[in-house]
Scaffold this motif. Structure first.
Motif, PDB file in Angstrom:
ATOM      1  N   VAL A 220       0.822  -1.213   0.000  1.00  0.00           N
ATOM      2  CA  VAL A 220       0.000   0.000   0.000  1.00  0.00           C
ATOM      3  C   VAL A 220       0.857   1.265   0.000  1.00  0.00           C
ATOM      4  N   LEU A 221       1.883   1.327   0.853  1.00  0.00           N
ATOM      5  CA  LEU A 221       2.686   2.546   0.984  1.00  0.00           C
ATOM      6  C   LEU A 221       3.449   2.908  -0.300  1.00  0.00           C
ATOM      7  N   PRO A 222       4.081   1.949  -1.007  1.00  0.00           N
ATOM      8  CA  PRO A 222       4.717   2.318  -2.286  1.00  0.00           C
ATOM      9  C   PRO A 222       3.713   2.836  -3.316  1.00  0.00           C
ATOM     10  N   VAL A 223       2.514   2.237  -3.336  1.00  0.00           N
ATOM     11  CA  VAL A 223       1.486   2.699  -4.270  1.00  0.00           C
ATOM     12  C   VAL A 223       1.110   4.143  -3.964  1.00  0.00           C
ATOM     13  N   LEU A 224       0.912   4.466  -2.695  1.00  0.00           N
ATOM     14  CA  LEU A 224       0.580   5.842  -2.294  1.00  0.00           C
ATOM     15  C   LEU A 224       1.720   6.792  -2.647  1.00  0.00           C
ATOM     16  N   LEU A 225       2.967   6.328  -2.478  1.00  0.00           N
ATOM     17  CA  LEU A 225       4.120   7.156  -2.824  1.00  0.00           C
ATOM     18  C   LEU A 225       4.139   7.464  -4.315  1.00  0.00           C
ATOM     19  N   ILE A 226       3.881   6.448  -5.139  1.00  0.00           N
ATOM     20  CA  ILE A 226       3.883   6.638  -6.593  1.00  0.00           C
ATOM     21  C   ILE A 226       2.752   7.563  -7.028  1.00  0.00           C
ATOM     22  N   ILE A 227       1.575   7.388  -6.445  1.00  0.00           N
ATOM     23  CA  ILE A 227       0.405   8.183  -6.840  1.00  0.00           C
ATOM     24  C   ILE A 227       0.558   9.644  -6.431  1.00  0.00           C
ATOM     25  N   THR A 228       0.990   9.874  -5.189  1.00  0.00           N
ATOM     26  CA  THR A 228       1.035  11.236  -4.646  1.00  0.00           C
ATOM     27  C   THR A 228       2.388  11.923  -4.829  1.00  0.00           C
ATOM     28  N   GLY A 229       3.456  11.132  -4.920  1.00  0.00           N
ATOM     29  CA  GLY A 229       4.793  11.713  -4.987  1.00  0.00           C
ATOM     30  C   GLY A 229       5.234  12.321  -3.666  1.00  0.00           C
ATOM     31  N   SER A 230       4.501  12.033  -2.602  1.00  0.00           N
ATOM     32  CA  SER A 230       4.803  12.596  -1.284  1.00  0.00           C
ATOM     33  C   SER A 230       5.809  11.717  -0.546  1.00  0.00           C
ATOM     34  N   GLU A 231       6.925  12.313  -0.130  1.00  0.00           N
ATOM     35  CA  GLU A 231       7.981  11.573   0.571  1.00  0.00           C
ATOM     36  C   GLU A 231       7.537  11.082   1.941  1.00  0.00           C
ATOM     37  N   ILE A 232       6.438  11.624   2.454  1.00  0.00           N
ATOM     38  CA  ILE A 232       5.984  11.210   3.784  1.00  0.00           C
ATOM     39  C   ILE A 232       5.655   9.720   3.810  1.00  0.00           C
ATOM     40  N   PHE A 233       5.124   9.199   2.707  1.00  0.00           N
ATOM     41  CA  PHE A 233       4.793   7.767   2.655  1.00  0.00           C
ATOM     42  C   PHE A 233       6.061   6.914   2.644  1.00  0.00           C
ATOM     43  N   TYR A 234       7.109   7.436   2.006  1.00  0.00           N
ATOM     44  CA  TYR A 234       8.388   6.735   2.022  1.00  0.00           C
ATOM     45  C   TYR A 234       8.961   6.703   3.434  1.00  0.00           C
ATOM     46  N   GLY A 235       8.887   7.845   4.136  1.00  0.00           N
ATOM     47  CA  GLY A 235       9.373   7.902   5.515  1.00  0.00           C
ATOM     48  C   GLY A 235       8.624   6.946   6.424  1.00  0.00           C
ATOM     49  N   ILE A 236       7.304   6.862   6.222  1.00  0.00           N
ATOM     50  CA  ILE A 236       6.490   5.950   7.029  1.00  0.00           C
ATOM     51  C   ILE A 236       6.902   4.502   6.774  1.00  0.00           C
ATOM     52  N   GLU A 237       7.137   4.162   5.502  1.00  0.00           N
ATOM     53  CA  GLU A 237       7.504   2.787   5.166  1.00  0.00           C
ATOM     54  C   GLU A 237       8.877   2.419   5.724  1.00  0.00           C
ATOM     55  N   VAL A 238       9.833   3.333   5.620  1.00  0.00           N
ATOM     56  CA  VAL A 238      11.166   3.065   6.172  1.00  0.00           C
ATOM     57  C   VAL A 238      11.075   2.870   7.686  1.00  0.00           C
ATOM     58  N   GLY A 239      10.316   3.750   8.355  1.00  0.00           N
ATOM     59  CA  GLY A 239      10.159   3.630   9.806  1.00  0.00           C
ATOM     60  C   GLY A 239       9.489   2.327  10.205  1.00  0.00           C
ATOM     61  N   TRP A 240       8.428   1.974   9.484  1.00  0.00           N
ATOM     62  CA  TRP A 240       7.719   0.734   9.793  1.00  0.00           C
ATOM     63  C   TRP A 240       8.597  -0.491   9.523  1.00  0.00           C
ATOM     64  N   ALA A 241       9.353  -0.456   8.410  1.00  0.00           N
ATOM     65  CA  ALA A 241      10.238  -1.580   8.089  1.00  0.00           C
ATOM     66  C   ALA A 241      11.308  -1.750   9.165  1.00  0.00           C
ATOM     67  N   ALA A 242      11.838  -0.635   9.689  1.00  0.00           N
ATOM     68  CA  ALA A 242      12.849  -0.710  10.742  1.00  0.00           C
ATOM     69  C   ALA A 242      12.263  -1.299  12.018  1.00  0.00           C
ATOM     70  N   ILE A 243      11.088  -0.816  12.413  1.00  0.00           N
ATOM     71  CA  ILE A 243      10.419  -1.343  13.614  1.00  0.00           C
ATOM     72  C   ILE A 243      10.071  -2.820  13.429  1.00  0.00           C
ATOM     73  N   TYR A 244       9.543  -3.145  12.268  1.00  0.00           N
ATOM     74  CA  TYR A 244       9.161  -4.523  11.939  1.00  0.00           C
ATOM     75  C   TYR A 244      10.377  -5.449  11.987  1.00  0.00           C
ATOM     76  N   GLY A 245      11.482  -5.014  11.373  1.00  0.00           N
ATOM     77  CA  GLY A 245      12.691  -5.838  11.337  1.00  0.00           C
ATOM     78  C   GLY A 245      13.306  -6.043  12.698  1.00  0.00           C
ATOM     79  N   PHE A 246      13.483  -4.955  13.465  1.00  0.00           N
ATOM     80  CA  PHE A 246      14.037  -5.075  14.808  1.00  0.00           C
ATOM     81  C   PHE A 246      13.117  -5.907  15.701  1.00  0.00           C
ATOM     82  N   GLY A 247      11.801  -5.699  15.525  1.00  0.00           N
ATOM     83  CA  GLY A 247      10.838  -6.448  16.348  1.00  0.00           C
ATOM     84  C   GLY A 247      10.936  -7.938  16.148  1.00  0.00           C
ATOM     85  N   TYR A 248      11.039  -8.374  14.891  1.00  0.00           N
ATOM     86  CA  TYR A 248      11.109  -9.812  14.631  1.00  0.00           C
ATOM     87  C   TYR A 248      12.476 -10.387  14.967  1.00  0.00           C
TER      88      TYR A 248
END
Length: 345
Positions: free
Chosen positions: A106-134
């Protein structure tokens, strides 16, 4: 680093990941092999994509870099799937996998559609939390996994996850580099991250390829409740059968003995046998069997002139390293020292 250097590194990665995908496709149909195969294919495809897209102009374009990296993050849950299947085999469901992957679609699709870097920042943050968590979850679950192994297996070669602890320490370093790589456009960081990942995956694939599937042995079997009299009769009969198997038939000399094997020979199920060892004998199946193996080895060490390696195999151990470790645990000394002390007497 010149752009040709990063092309060379990506070329190595493409060859390695697709080769590993082929190896795990040939290995078997178990879920762990299929997860690793899928992960290797996805990473390999992403590397091929980067080989065509990476160039000097791309690295000067922040939005294009963000979109490319955001799409690559679809692979993140696949790492978790491999960890989960290693530590909790059979636990993952199709619904769980879809939910895990959803944010990374979902987040890459929103990034492509809107061009807003905020979605990229959210995905990087979530991926970091997700990775460290597991990664942390894995460190917590590994001891529980080993405890279950000792209730079902008399050996731990190629099924324990002791190697995974060291890999996870390296994973934290690589994850940190990945986060920096996502936020900073730098060829040197990209190269270090790709090479580090490649080296770690060489070790991971080696150990996973050797890893045996344990899902059938660790799957719980429901117990049919019985009254106290019937249960007492069952325990008495089971005790007699188990004693015959171990003390007369010496089934513990089988180096690949499993709880299910004893259950089949005793004409019962794994749950009753497991309760018998843990509750009535006060020891896990692993400790019970290996204690008998050590006692058998002690007699051979005193009466036989065979080498320690030969005695280890004759006593039911499938590796000399395990023999030394288990023997020292029960006897408080090495086999060689035990033999020397007893021969001297």
């Amino acid at each position: 680093m010149k752009i040709t250097g990063i092309y060379f590194i990506y070329g190595l990665c493409v060859m390695f990941y697709f080769m590993m995908a082929w190896f795990f496709w040939r290995k078997g149909n178990d879920r762990l092999s299929r997860f690793v195969m899928l992960l290797m294919i996805v990473i390999g495809v992403e590397c091929v994509k980067d080989l065509f897209l990476i160039n000097d102009s791309l690295y000067s374009g922040r939005l294009m870099w963000s979109i490319m990296t955001a799409i690559d993050m679809v692979v993140v849950p696949l790492y978790a799937f491999v960890l989960i299947e290693l530590c909790r085999p059979g636990w993952l469901t199709r619904r769980m996998m879809i939910l895990h992957e959803a944010p990374f679609f979902v987040l890459p699709v929103l990034l492509i559609i809107t061009g807003s870097e905020i979605f990229y920042g959210i995905e990087v943050g979530w991926a970091a939390i997700y990775g460290f968590g597991y990664a942390i979850w894995t460190l917590v679950v590994i001891p529980r996994y080993h405890k279950h192994l000792k209730e079902a297996f008399s050996y731990d070669e190629n099924i324990n996850l002791k190697w995974l602890r060291v890999i996870l320490l390296s994973f934290f370093v690589i994850l940190g580099l990945w986060i920096i790589d996502c936020l900073v456009i730098n060829l040197n960081i990209e190269s270090v991250y790709m090479l580090g990942s490649l080296i770690i995956w060489m070790f991971v694939c080696y150990f996973i390829y050797k890893h045996e599937s344990v899902i059938d042995e660790l799957r719980e079997i429901p117990v049919v409740r019985s009254d106290e009299t019937e249960e007492a009769d069952n325990i008495t009969g089971l005790n007699s059968k188990v004693n015959k198997l171990f003390f007369e038939d010496k089934v513990f000399l089988n180096p690949l003995l499993k709880l299910s094997d004893v259950a089949d020979m005793a004409g019962t199920n794994r749950t009753y046998i497991s309760q018998f060892f843990n509750r009535d004998n006060g020891a896990s199946f692993y400790d019970y069997v290996n204690k008998l193996r050590v006692e058998y080895a002690c007699e051979l060490l005193k009466s036989s002139s065979e080498t320690i390696e030969t005695i280890a195999l004759q006593s039911g151990f499938n590796s000399i390293a395990t023999f030394h470790r288990v023997f020292s645990k029960f006897c408080g000394c090495t086999p060689a020292k035990y033999r020397a002390c007893n021969v001297a007497r």
